[in-house]
Design a protein around this motif. Structure first.
Motif, PDB file in Angstrom:
ATOM      1  N   ILE A 185       0.898  -1.145   0.049  1.00  0.00           N
ATOM      2  CA  ILE A 185      -0.124   0.003  -0.186  1.00  0.00           C
ATOM      3  C   ILE A 185       0.811   1.299  -0.025  1.00  0.00           C
ATOM      4  O   ILE A 185       0.631   2.052  -0.801  1.00  0.00           O
ATOM      5  CB  ILE A 185      -1.047  -0.116   1.338  1.00  0.00           C
ATOM      6  CG1 ILE A 185      -1.917  -1.408   1.185  1.00  0.00           C
ATOM      7  CG2 ILE A 185      -1.706   1.377   1.110  1.00  0.00           C
ATOM      8  CD1 ILE A 185      -2.613  -1.418   2.268  1.00  0.00           C
ATOM      9  N   ALA A 186       1.967   1.330   1.122  1.00  0.00           N
ATOM     10  CA  ALA A 186       2.667   2.397   0.978  1.00  0.00           C
ATOM     11  C   ALA A 186       3.520   2.508  -0.284  1.00  0.00           C
ATOM     12  O   ALA A 186       3.632   3.585  -0.699  1.00  0.00           O
ATOM     13  CB  ALA A 186       3.641   2.310   2.257  1.00  0.00           C
ATOM     14  N   ALA A 187       3.956   1.454  -0.727  1.00  0.00           N
ATOM     15  CA  ALA A 187       4.985   1.347  -1.869  1.00  0.00           C
ATOM     16  C   ALA A 187       4.169   1.835  -3.207  1.00  0.00           C
ATOM     17  O   ALA A 187       4.777   2.810  -4.044  1.00  0.00           O
ATOM     18  CB  ALA A 187       5.474   0.051  -2.169  1.00  0.00           C
ATOM     19  N   THR A 188       2.864   1.553  -3.306  1.00  0.00           N
ATOM     20  CA  THR A 188       2.239   1.986  -4.266  1.00  0.00           C
ATOM     21  C   THR A 188       1.846   3.480  -4.366  1.00  0.00           C
ATOM     22  O   THR A 188       1.913   4.148  -5.273  1.00  0.00           O
ATOM     23  CB  THR A 188       0.804   1.251  -4.472  1.00  0.00           C
ATOM     24  OG1 THR A 188       1.015  -0.096  -4.514  1.00  0.00           O
ATOM     25  CG2 THR A 188      -0.018   1.468  -5.880  1.00  0.00           C
ATOM     26  N   LEU A 189       1.463   4.099  -3.187  1.00  0.00           N
ATOM     27  CA  LEU A 189       1.415   5.487  -2.907  1.00  0.00           C
ATOM     28  C   LEU A 189       2.583   6.106  -3.162  1.00  0.00           C
ATOM     29  O   LEU A 189       2.543   7.401  -3.952  1.00  0.00           O
ATOM     30  CB  LEU A 189       0.712   5.572  -1.639  1.00  0.00           C
ATOM     31  CG  LEU A 189      -0.488   5.054  -1.160  1.00  0.00           C
ATOM     32  CD1 LEU A 189      -0.873   5.254   0.297  1.00  0.00           C
ATOM     33  CD2 LEU A 189      -1.582   5.943  -2.153  1.00  0.00           C
ATOM     34  N   THR A 190       3.630   5.931  -2.884  1.00  0.00           N
ATOM     35  CA  THR A 190       4.972   6.398  -2.859  1.00  0.00           C
ATOM     36  C   THR A 190       5.698   6.453  -3.977  1.00  0.00           C
ATOM     37  O   THR A 190       6.560   7.140  -4.442  1.00  0.00           O
ATOM     38  CB  THR A 190       5.847   6.211  -1.688  1.00  0.00           C
ATOM     39  OG1 THR A 190       6.297   4.752  -1.715  1.00  0.00           O
ATOM     40  CG2 THR A 190       5.406   6.397  -0.168  1.00  0.00           C
TER      41      THR A 190
END
Length: 160
Positions: free
Chosen positions: A33-38
Motif C-alpha cells: 500500500i505504502a509502496a504503491t502510494l509512494t
C-alpha cells in the motif's frame, strides 16, 4: 497494476484536497500500500509512513496490538485490524491510517479463515474506526495482495 496506480493517484489527490496525511499498517500486503502510494511523484505531501508488521510480535511491538487480542481472535480478525489502524495512528504523524491483515496464500488458510480472507481497518482522528472484511476467493497470492491494496484505497476514500 495500472488500475492500482490510477487509484493511488486519485487517492493522493483526495488526501491533498482534504489536507490529510496518511500512514499504513500492513501485514499480508507487506508494504505494498505504502509502496504503491509512494511510487507517485509528490506523494510525500500526504504520506507520513508505513508500518510493515508481518509477524504477531511486530504487531505488538510496533503498533501496540495486545498479544492477548491476537491470541483470542487471531491475527486475521476484525479486532486486530482495528487495533493495527488505531495503533499506527497513535504512533504516526498522520491524520488517517489504513491497516490490512489477511491470508494471502497459497497456504495458511483454515475452514474459518480460508485463503483470501482479509480484514481492513481505517482510523481517522476524531472519528470511529471503520472495519471491512473481504474474501478474495479463487485468487492467487499476488492477486489477493493487489486486490487488498485496491480495497484499502477504496476504504480510505469512503471515510474522507
Amino acid at each position: 497494476m495500472n488500475d492500482l496506480h490510477d487509484q493511488a493517484r486519485h487517492l493522493l489527490k483526495q488526501l491533498e484536497a482534504h489536507r490529510l496525511m496518511i500512514a499504513t499498517a500492513e501485514s499480508c500486503t507487506g508494504g505494498m500500500i505504502a509502496a504503491t502510494l509512494t511510487e507517485i511523484a509528490g506523494s510525500s505531501a500526504v504520506v507520513d509512513r508505513g508500518f510493515v508488521t508481518y509477524s504477531n510480535g511486530a504487531k505488538t511491538e510496533m503498533l501496540g496490538v495486545p498479544a492477548a487480542l491476537i491470541n483470542e481472535h487471531g491475527a486475521v480478525s476484525e479486532p486486530v485490524a482495528r487495533a493495527m489502524a488505531e495503533g499506527a495512528l497513535a504512533r504516526a504523524g498522520a491524520d488517517i491510517c489504513v491497516s490490512v491483515t489477511g491470508v494471502a496464500g497459497p497456504s495458511g488458510g483454515s475452514a474459518e479463515k480460508p485463503v483470501g480472507t482479509v480484514h481492513f481497518g481505517c482510523a481517522r482522528r476524531g472519528q470511529a474506526t471503520v472495519h471491512s472484511h473481504r474474501l478474495f476467493d479463487g485468487m492467487d497470492r499476488s492477486e489477493v495482495r493487489q486486490a487488498s491494496v485496491l480495497h484499502a484505497f477504496e476504504l480510505v476514500e469512503k471515510i474522507l
